[in-house]
Design an enzyme around this catalytic site. Structure first.
Site, PDB file in Angstrom:
ATOM      1  N   ASP A  66       0.867  -1.178   0.000  1.00 22.54           N
ATOM      2  CA  ASP A  66       0.000   0.000   0.000  1.00 22.54           C
ATOM      3  C   ASP A  66       0.902   1.226   0.000  1.00 22.54           C
ATOM      4  O   ASP A  66       1.597   1.492   0.988  1.00 22.54           O
ATOM      5  CB  ASP A  66      -0.897  -0.016   1.231  1.00 22.54           C
ATOM      6  CG  ASP A  66      -1.922   1.115   1.235  1.00 22.54           C
ATOM      7  OD1 ASP A  66      -1.794   2.042   0.404  1.00 22.54           O
ATOM      8  OD2 ASP A  66      -2.846   1.078   2.075  1.00 22.54           O
ATOM      9  N   SER A 143       0.580  11.305 -16.968  1.00 21.85           N
ATOM     10  CA  SER A 143      -0.662  11.589 -17.688  1.00 21.85           C
ATOM     11  C   SER A 143      -0.544  12.927 -18.395  1.00 21.85           C
ATOM     12  O   SER A 143       0.169  13.827 -17.931  1.00 21.85           O
ATOM     13  CB  SER A 143      -1.837  11.627 -16.702  1.00 21.85           C
ATOM     14  OG  SER A 143      -2.995  12.181 -17.289  1.00 21.85           O
ATOM     15  N   TYR A 156      -6.856  15.980  -9.726  1.00 17.51           N
ATOM     16  CA  TYR A 156      -6.056  14.973 -10.430  1.00 17.51           C
ATOM     17  C   TYR A 156      -4.902  15.639 -11.167  1.00 17.51           C
ATOM     18  O   TYR A 156      -3.753  15.181 -11.079  1.00 17.51           O
ATOM     19  CB  TYR A 156      -6.938  14.197 -11.403  1.00 17.51           C
ATOM     20  CG  TYR A 156      -6.191  13.172 -12.214  1.00 17.51           C
ATOM     21  CD1 TYR A 156      -5.723  12.003 -11.620  1.00 17.51           C
ATOM     22  CD2 TYR A 156      -5.947  13.375 -13.567  1.00 17.51           C
ATOM     23  CE1 TYR A 156      -5.030  11.059 -12.360  1.00 17.51           C
ATOM     24  CE2 TYR A 156      -5.254  12.435 -14.313  1.00 17.51           C
ATOM     25  CZ  TYR A 156      -4.796  11.283 -13.703  1.00 17.51           C
ATOM     26  OH  TYR A 156      -4.110  10.345 -14.434  1.00 17.51           O
ATOM     27  N   LYS A 160      -0.776  15.200 -10.773  1.00 17.32           N
ATOM     28  CA  LYS A 160       0.088  14.789 -11.872  1.00 17.32           C
ATOM     29  C   LYS A 160       1.094  15.885 -12.242  1.00 17.32           C
ATOM     30  O   LYS A 160       2.216  15.580 -12.659  1.00 17.32           O
ATOM     31  CB  LYS A 160      -0.765  14.393 -13.082  1.00 17.32           C
ATOM     32  CG  LYS A 160      -1.565  13.111 -12.874  1.00 17.32           C
ATOM     33  CD  LYS A 160      -0.644  11.923 -12.589  1.00 17.32           C
ATOM     34  CE  LYS A 160      -1.409  10.620 -12.494  1.00 17.32           C
ATOM     35  NZ  LYS A 160      -0.525   9.452 -12.283  1.00 17.32           N
TER      36      LYS A 160
END
Length: 344
Positions: A66, A143, A156, A160
């Site tokens: 994790d 991304s 998000y 990134k």
């Protein structure tokens, strides 16, 4: 010859699972893969894929890891029997999609914890040994959302963007230690990632105003279309192999060229005006045209057919970029050469 030891995070599905199986089943039998998952209860699809692809015995081991827990990272590291990791693939990720004001702060924190702090925990654990050995590769699943802002992806994209700065900074330093860092820049990929968006698309939408909800609904329709054109994970995994095998790997590898003109716009116009205007056009021009048509209005400077929309670029924006986006210089009276048309 000793196999290349690869440890990959986020292997329960998608890119991580496909990459783990691709390497473990490689005909060269030159990889020993440690595929890690947050919860071993989710290993079923990975085991089935490994069986289907005929991974040789001993080529693939599955570990619980994790990235949100430093103790979990250390425990997984201790299970690597070779005593080293040659290639670290930081692939675990989490998404968040919808109006910013709709997100619970704990959901925001979860995304940043996995995407940013999770990557840092992995690097802190594995980089010291790579630096001591003067050998190692780090590949990070990145991304296009880390290269350009996207509406309704604010958190998000923030996570990134952070990875871009983190890895670019390390890429300057680490070659002095024989270690190389590469970002694998992905567009939309057919994975379970989009099914696992924290809080679901939009979160608590009632927190957003009516106009924002309307814009989000419009954007979501286009987003679903983009997902229908997403790449298969198998396409993307080959980029990881390219980065692994390159004598002098690049910082960035792109799985698609679709977004490069927009990304280039951000660097060629440092003010950001060109990119913001272009992305606004891309995301919302159809909505504006539809609403103008409903109101019986005509977009200023555009013919009655309303078949194209105008966007004005600063002089510093290179016309070649506009051309790559499918725009042509406007000859309409009253428009200067910094204005371009795009069919919509």
């Amino acid at each position: 010859m000793d196999p290349t030891v690869v440890l990959i995070t986020g292997c329960s599905s998608g890119i991580g699972m496909h990459l783990a199986v691709r390497l473990a089943s490689d005909r060269s039998q030159s990889f020993k893969v440690y595929a890690t998952l947050r919860d071993l209860k989710a290993q079923g699809p990975l085991l089935e894929a490994a069986r289907t692809q005929g991974c040789p015995p001993g080529s693939l081991e599955i570990l619980e890891l994790d990235v949100r827990d430093s103790k979990s990272v250390a425990a997984a590291q201790a299970c690597v029997t070779e005593g080293r990791v040659d290639v670290l693939v930081c692939n675990a990720g989490r998404g968040l999609f919808g109006p910013l004001e709709a997100h619970e702060l704990n959901a925001v924190g979860a995304v940043l914890d996995v995407n940013v702090l999770g990557t840092i925990r992995m690097l802190q654990a594995f980089l010291p040994d790579m630096k001591r050995r003067h050998s190692g590769r780090v590949l990070v699943t990145a991304s296009v959302g880390g290269l350009m802002g996207l509406p309704f992806h604010e958190v998000y994209c923030a996570s990134k963007f952070a990875l871009e700065g983190l890895c670019e900074s390390l890429a300057i330093l680490l070659p002095l230690f024989g270690v190389h860092v590469s970002l694998i820049e992905c567009g939309a990929v057919h994975t379970a990632f989009y099914e696992k968006l924290v809080g679901g698309p939009g979160g608590a939408l009632e927190r957003a105003d009516a106009q924002t909800r309307h814009l989000f609904a419009h954007y979501l329709r286009g987003y679903e279309q983009a997902l229908s054109e997403a790449q298969d994970p198998e396409e993307v995994t080959e980029l990881f192999l390219t980065a692994m095998r390159a004598p002098q790997p690049a910082l960035r590898y792109f799985s698609t060229n679709r977004f490069l003109p927009l990304a280039r716009m951000r660097t060629e116009d440092p003010s950001g005006s060109s990119y913001v205007a272009a992305m606004h056009q891309e995301a919302f021009s159809n909505l504006q045209t539809q609403e103008n048509a409903k109101a019986g209005a005509q977009v200023p400077g555009v013919s009655d057919t309303a078949s194209s929309a105008l966007i004005c670029l600063p002089e510093c924006a290179i016309p070649r970029v506009a051309s790559e986006l499918g725009w042509s210089a406007s000859d309409k009276p009253g428009q200067d050469n910094s204005c371009y048309q795009q069919k919509i």
